[in-house]
Design a protein around this motif. Structure first.
Motif, PDB file in Angstrom:
ATOM      1  N   SER A 183       0.951  -1.182   0.214  1.00 37.98           N
ATOM      2  CA  SER A 183       0.109  -0.199   0.023  1.00 37.98           C
ATOM      3  C   SER A 183       0.660   1.490   0.153  1.00 37.98           C
ATOM      4  CB  SER A 183      -1.128   0.696   1.181  1.00 37.98           C
ATOM      5  OG  SER A 183      -0.343   0.308   2.544  1.00 37.98           O
ATOM      6  N   GLN A 184       0.364   2.613   0.451  1.00 35.16           N
ATOM      7  CA  GLN A 184       1.100   3.331   0.168  1.00 35.16           C
ATOM      8  C   GLN A 184       1.712   3.482   1.180  1.00 35.16           C
ATOM      9  OE1 GLN A 184      -1.106   6.666  -1.294  1.00 35.16           O
ATOM     10  NE2 GLN A 184      -0.098   8.769   0.271  1.00 35.16           N
ATOM     11  N   VAL A 185       1.616   3.518   2.769  1.00 34.96           N
ATOM     12  CA  VAL A 185       1.970   3.062   4.042  1.00 34.96           C
ATOM     13  C   VAL A 185       2.855   2.409   3.812  1.00 34.96           C
ATOM     14  CG1 VAL A 185       1.463   2.415   6.417  1.00 34.96           C
ATOM     15  CG2 VAL A 185      -0.156   3.052   4.700  1.00 34.96           C
ATOM     16  N   GLY A 186       3.382   1.481   3.039  1.00 31.40           N
ATOM     17  CA  GLY A 186       4.664   1.001   2.619  1.00 31.40           C
ATOM     18  C   GLY A 186       5.426   1.284   2.262  1.00 31.40           C
ATOM     19  N   TYR A 187       5.018   1.961   1.293  1.00 30.67           N
ATOM     20  CA  TYR A 187       6.278   3.456   0.887  1.00 30.67           C
ATOM     21  C   TYR A 187       7.072   4.382   2.201  1.00 30.67           C
ATOM     22  CZ  TYR A 187       6.158   2.188  -3.958  1.00 30.67           C
ATOM     23  OH  TYR A 187       6.542   1.596  -5.173  1.00 30.67           O
ATOM     24  N   GLU A 188       6.294   4.739   3.234  1.00 31.17           N
ATOM     25  CA  GLU A 188       6.886   5.004   3.658  1.00 31.17           C
ATOM     26  C   GLU A 188       7.996   4.636   4.453  1.00 31.17           C
ATOM     27  OE1 GLU A 188       3.944   6.413   6.205  1.00 31.17           O
ATOM     28  OE2 GLU A 188       2.341   6.942   4.902  1.00 31.17           O
ATOM     29  N   HIS A 189       7.819   3.510   4.757  1.00 31.40           N
ATOM     30  CA  HIS A 189       8.642   2.983   5.943  1.00 31.40           C
ATOM     31  C   HIS A 189       9.820   2.062   4.636  1.00 31.40           C
ATOM     32  CE1 HIS A 189       6.231   1.633   8.996  1.00 31.40           C
ATOM     33  NE2 HIS A 189       5.431   2.039   8.281  1.00 31.40           N
ATOM     34  N   LEU A 190      10.156   2.693   3.212  1.00 30.92           N
ATOM     35  CA  LEU A 190      11.065   2.034   2.905  1.00 30.92           C
ATOM     36  C   LEU A 190      12.042   3.665   1.962  1.00 30.92           C
ATOM     37  CD1 LEU A 190       9.426  -0.209   0.433  1.00 30.92           C
ATOM     38  CD2 LEU A 190      11.557  -0.088   2.463  1.00 30.92           C
ATOM     39  N   THR A 191      11.318   4.617   2.865  1.00 36.72           N
ATOM     40  CA  THR A 191      11.910   6.031   2.792  1.00 36.72           C
ATOM     41  C   THR A 191      12.308   7.365   3.742  1.00 36.72           C
ATOM     42  OG1 THR A 191       9.417   7.077   1.811  1.00 36.72           O
ATOM     43  CG2 THR A 191      10.902   6.251   0.141  1.00 36.72           C
ATOM     44  N   ARG A 192      12.462   8.060   3.820  1.00 41.81           N
ATOM     45  CA  ARG A 192      12.435   8.776   5.182  1.00 41.81           C
ATOM     46  C   ARG A 192      11.755  10.437   4.635  1.00 41.81           C
ATOM     47  NH1 ARG A 192      18.299   7.773   4.237  1.00 41.81           N
ATOM     48  NH2 ARG A 192      18.999   9.401   3.117  1.00 41.81           N
ATOM     49  N   PRO A 193      11.604  10.814   5.307  1.00 40.45           N
ATOM     50  CA  PRO A 193      10.643  12.919   5.368  1.00 40.45           C
ATOM     51  C   PRO A 193      12.310  13.799   4.599  1.00 40.45           C
ATOM     52  CG  PRO A 193      10.492  11.804   7.299  1.00 40.45           C
ATOM     53  CD  PRO A 193      10.723  10.404   6.603  1.00 40.45           C
ATOM     54  N   LYS A 194      12.235  14.293   4.139  1.00 40.79           N
ATOM     55  CA  LYS A 194      12.844  16.257   3.788  1.00 40.79           C
ATOM     56  C   LYS A 194      11.985  17.179   3.967  1.00 40.79           C
ATOM     57  CE  LYS A 194      16.557  15.962   2.283  1.00 40.79           C
ATOM     58  NZ  LYS A 194      18.136  15.665   1.016  1.00 40.79           N
ATOM     59  N   SER A 195      11.906  17.488   5.152  1.00 42.96           N
ATOM     60  CA  SER A 195      11.373  19.014   5.304  1.00 42.96           C
ATOM     61  C   SER A 195      12.046  20.160   3.888  1.00 42.96           C
ATOM     62  CB  SER A 195      11.259  19.396   6.249  1.00 42.96           C
ATOM     63  OG  SER A 195       9.731  18.152   6.917  1.00 42.96           O
ATOM     64  N   PHE A 196      11.036  20.337   3.475  1.00 42.20           N
ATOM     65  CA  PHE A 196      11.627  21.601   2.492  1.00 42.20           C
ATOM     66  C   PHE A 196      11.188  23.480   3.531  1.00 42.20           C
ATOM     67  CE2 PHE A 196      13.592  18.646   0.026  1.00 42.20           C
ATOM     68  CZ  PHE A 196      14.327  19.141  -0.140  1.00 42.20           C
ATOM     69  N   HIS A 197      11.697  24.022   3.673  1.00 42.18           N
ATOM     70  CA  HIS A 197      11.335  25.063   4.414  1.00 42.18           C
ATOM     71  C   HIS A 197      11.729  26.458   3.603  1.00 42.18           C
ATOM     72  CE1 HIS A 197       9.212  27.343   8.194  1.00 42.18           C
ATOM     73  NE2 HIS A 197       8.958  28.201   6.896  1.00 42.18           N
ATOM     74  N   LEU A 198      11.286  27.320   2.474  1.00 43.19           N
ATOM     75  CA  LEU A 198      11.769  27.879   1.577  1.00 43.19           C
ATOM     76  C   LEU A 198      10.759  29.499   1.670  1.00 43.19           C
ATOM     77  CD1 LEU A 198      11.952  25.961  -1.651  1.00 43.19           C
ATOM     78  CD2 LEU A 198      13.524  25.666   0.555  1.00 43.19           C
ATOM     79  N   LYS A 199      12.072  30.383   2.497  1.00 44.77           N
ATOM     80  CA  LYS A 199      11.668  31.766   2.669  1.00 44.77           C
ATOM     81  C   LYS A 199      12.011  32.758   0.918  1.00 44.77           C
ATOM     82  CE  LYS A 199      11.081  35.959   5.936  1.00 44.77           C
ATOM     83  NZ  LYS A 199      12.041  36.412   6.958  1.00 44.77           N
ATOM     84  N   ARG A 200      10.796  33.244   0.469  1.00 46.64           N
ATOM     85  CA  ARG A 200      11.008  33.386  -0.486  1.00 46.64           C
ATOM     86  C   ARG A 200      11.271  35.016  -0.903  1.00 46.64           C
ATOM     87  NH1 ARG A 200       6.199  30.332  -2.079  1.00 46.64           N
ATOM     88  NH2 ARG A 200       5.003  32.738  -1.683  1.00 46.64           N
ATOM     89  N   HIS A 201      10.955  35.715   0.191  1.00 45.06           N
ATOM     90  CA  HIS A 201      12.053  37.456   0.036  1.00 45.06           C
ATOM     91  C   HIS A 201      12.312  37.759   1.367  1.00 45.06           C
ATOM     92  CE1 HIS A 201       8.960  37.306  -3.099  1.00 45.06           C
ATOM     93  NE2 HIS A 201       8.052  36.908  -2.719  1.00 45.06           N
ATOM     94  N   VAL A 202      13.822  38.285   0.832  1.00 46.38           N
ATOM     95  CA  VAL A 202      14.816  38.850   2.001  1.00 46.38           C
ATOM     96  C   VAL A 202      14.723  40.005   1.922  1.00 46.38           C
ATOM     97  CG1 VAL A 202      16.568  37.888   3.786  1.00 46.38           C
ATOM     98  CG2 VAL A 202      15.415  36.304   2.371  1.00 46.38           C
ATOM     99  N   GLN A 203      14.850  40.952   2.860  1.00 44.19           N
ATOM    100  CA  GLN A 203      15.100  42.257   3.094  1.00 44.19           C
ATOM    101  C   GLN A 203      16.292  42.919   3.018  1.00 44.19           C
ATOM    102  OE1 GLN A 203      12.807  44.827   2.941  1.00 44.19           O
ATOM    103  NE2 GLN A 203      11.126  43.366   2.845  1.00 44.19           N
ATOM    104  N   PRO A 204      16.703  43.534   2.156  1.00 41.45           N
ATOM    105  CA  PRO A 204      18.334  43.421   1.590  1.00 41.45           C
ATOM    106  C   PRO A 204      18.850  44.309   2.788  1.00 41.45           C
ATOM    107  CG  PRO A 204      16.916  44.930   0.168  1.00 41.45           C
ATOM    108  CD  PRO A 204      15.695  44.470   0.986  1.00 41.45           C
TER     109      PRO A 204
END
Length: 465
Positions: A444-465
């Motif tokens: 099932s879809q759950v099975g893929y969770e046990h064969l992978t690891r999560p990686k979070s992407f947290h991107l701030k698009r606008h940064v004041q100069p």
């Protein structure tokens, strides 16, 4: 030190396979090779990975007749059923490939002004699959194909009883042009398995086998903080309610108890029948059981072959002796099956009444063609008895009332709950267990969770100069 693997056929006790065990150098080379090629494989588009794996499945199925006969000779399943395992291997593999893209695509976080946020599923790295002999293809495929689809490399250690299964799978991948090193098999002993897990070159272990084996796997992995999936068997119950279709229940549960000579982790070992139906259920179950044909599994007429080896049969005999000593009665006359018990691997089926939970039969796993049947007053007693086990792989209820079944299922301590079926694995659903049946999940879809690891992407698009 053991240097060779030998497979004795349960059909006649003859030597069927002999292989040299991998040396320490060969093991180290296999692990190094897997790591070296896995990174590039993970960078390949998933469509490319799926295409190669699909071709491998086609190549595997093309050898169905050879593989089926080999399964029969290695572990004793009747030839009339052995080809079904090849079909099941292909069906599970194709299902897992069909859901791979959806299961592995990034998970989008709710929109947030100025940010991009999502979670990817990264391949774990090298997956070490340890597969048993009782369903040598169906257990192995649960992790092998989804692991490769997710971008991992896989090393397979198959049972000494069914080593050819590892070689057949490998050959199919070679013919499909899977990059060398991504799928490898190793014929190794238990000590080598421990050392492989203890090394820093395995990222996930997928094990199917005994509770004792599962404990050994956990001990070897202790302190490594890697993924460990354990499917450790069961003592699976079924409940036939007053409103059940009795004929369907008998036919399904007798097959669930005796298919593969009872050598199934999710086979039925305990049957609880509403008091009103008990006598009729038992009578019909005896009549159906007596129709089995015990004999040489290479004979197409045989429906019940030997258990895997004489020592395994002795374990089943001990369970039977325990039940009989405590007052159980076996309603099946062994002479009906045309042979006396000669102490070998051929066992007539056993259908036991007057059973209770002081007996090993009713509270521990018994890998053989035996089942106990008890009458119950109502749902409450059935639920209590079904939960009275250290295992929790599957449980079944036979009823025409779906809402009642759901209510019972919610109270049962089990990984899979069935209504009006048993001893079945649906690749669209997670295969998992509780208590001594293990932890983790395949398929099932759950099975893929046990064969992978999560990686979070947290991107701030606008940064004041």
């Amino acid at each position: 030190m053991k240097k060779q693997l030998t497979t004795i056929s349960p059909i006649d006790g003859s030597l069927y396979v002999q292989r040299d065990l991998a040396t320490d150098t060969q093991i180290a080379q296999a692990l190094t090779h897997a790591h070296a090629v896995q990174k590039d494989w993970a960078r390949q588009p998933i469509a490319h990975r799926i295409r190669i794996l699909s071709t491998a499945i086609d190549r595997f199925v093309a050898n169905k007749e050879i593989i089926a006969e080999g399964i029969t000779r290695q572990m004793g399943r009747p030839i009339r059923y052995a080809g079904g395992e090849v079909d099941g291997f292909a069906a599970r593999a194709r299902h897992m490939l069909s859901i791979a893209e959806a299961s592995l695509r990034p998970i989008q976080a709710p929109p947030q002004e100025g940010y991009t946020r999502y979670i990817t599923r990264e391949p774990a790295g090298v997956v070490f699959t340890i597969a048993p002999w009782n369903y040598p293809l169906l257990t192995a495929v649960n992790s092998i194909v989804p692991a490769l689809a997710a971008g991992n490399a896989v090393i397979l250690k198959h049972s000494d009883q069914t080593p050819l299964c590892a070689e057949w799978i490998h050959q199919a991948f070679v013919e499909a042009d899977l990059p060398p090193g991504l799928f490898q098999y190793l014929h190794v002993d238990h000590d080598a398995v421990r050392r492989i897990i203890e090394s820093n070159q395995v990222n996930v272990v997928c094990f199917t086998g005994s509770v004792a084996g599962g404990r050994a796997i956990e001990q070897a992995a202790a302190g490594r903080f890697i993924g460990v999936g354990l499917e450790l068997g069961g003592n699976d119950p079924a409940y036939v309610r007053e409103d059940a279709n009795l004929g369907h229940a008998v036919e399904t549960l007798v097959d669930g108890a005796f298919f593969n000579s009872g050598q199934s982790c999710c086979g039925i070992q305990r049957i609880y029948v509403a008091q009103r139906h008990y006598d009729a259920f038992v009578q019909r179950a005896v009549a159906l059981t007596n129709q089995y044909v015990l004999g040489n599994p290479l004979d197409p007429a045989t429906t019940l072959g030997p258990v895997v080896r004489a020592s395994a049969a002795d374990g089943v005999r001990a369970v039977i002796a325990d039940a009989l000593a405590k007052g159980a009665k076996n309603l099946i006359d062994q002479q009906v099956f045309g042979r006396a018990d000669d102490g070998g691997p051929y066992l007539a089926p056993g259908l036991f009444v007057n059973v209770d939970h002081t007996m090993t039969l009713m509270n521990d796993e018994c890998f053989g063609p035996v089942v106990g049947i008890m009458p119950v007053r109502d749902d409450e007693q059935a639920i209590a008895l079904m939960n009275s086990s250290p295992y929790g792989l599957t449980a079944s209820v036979f009823t025409t009332d779906e809402q009642a079944a759901i209510g019972i299922g919610q109270r049962l301590e089990t990984g899979t709950f069935f209504m009006n079926r048993c001893d079945y694995l649906d690749p669209a659903l997670a295969w998992t267990g509780v208590k001594h049946s293990g932890r983790g999940a395949t398929l099932s879809q759950v099975g893929y969770e046990h064969l992978t690891r999560p990686k979070s992407f947290h991107l701030k698009r606008h940064v004041q100069p």
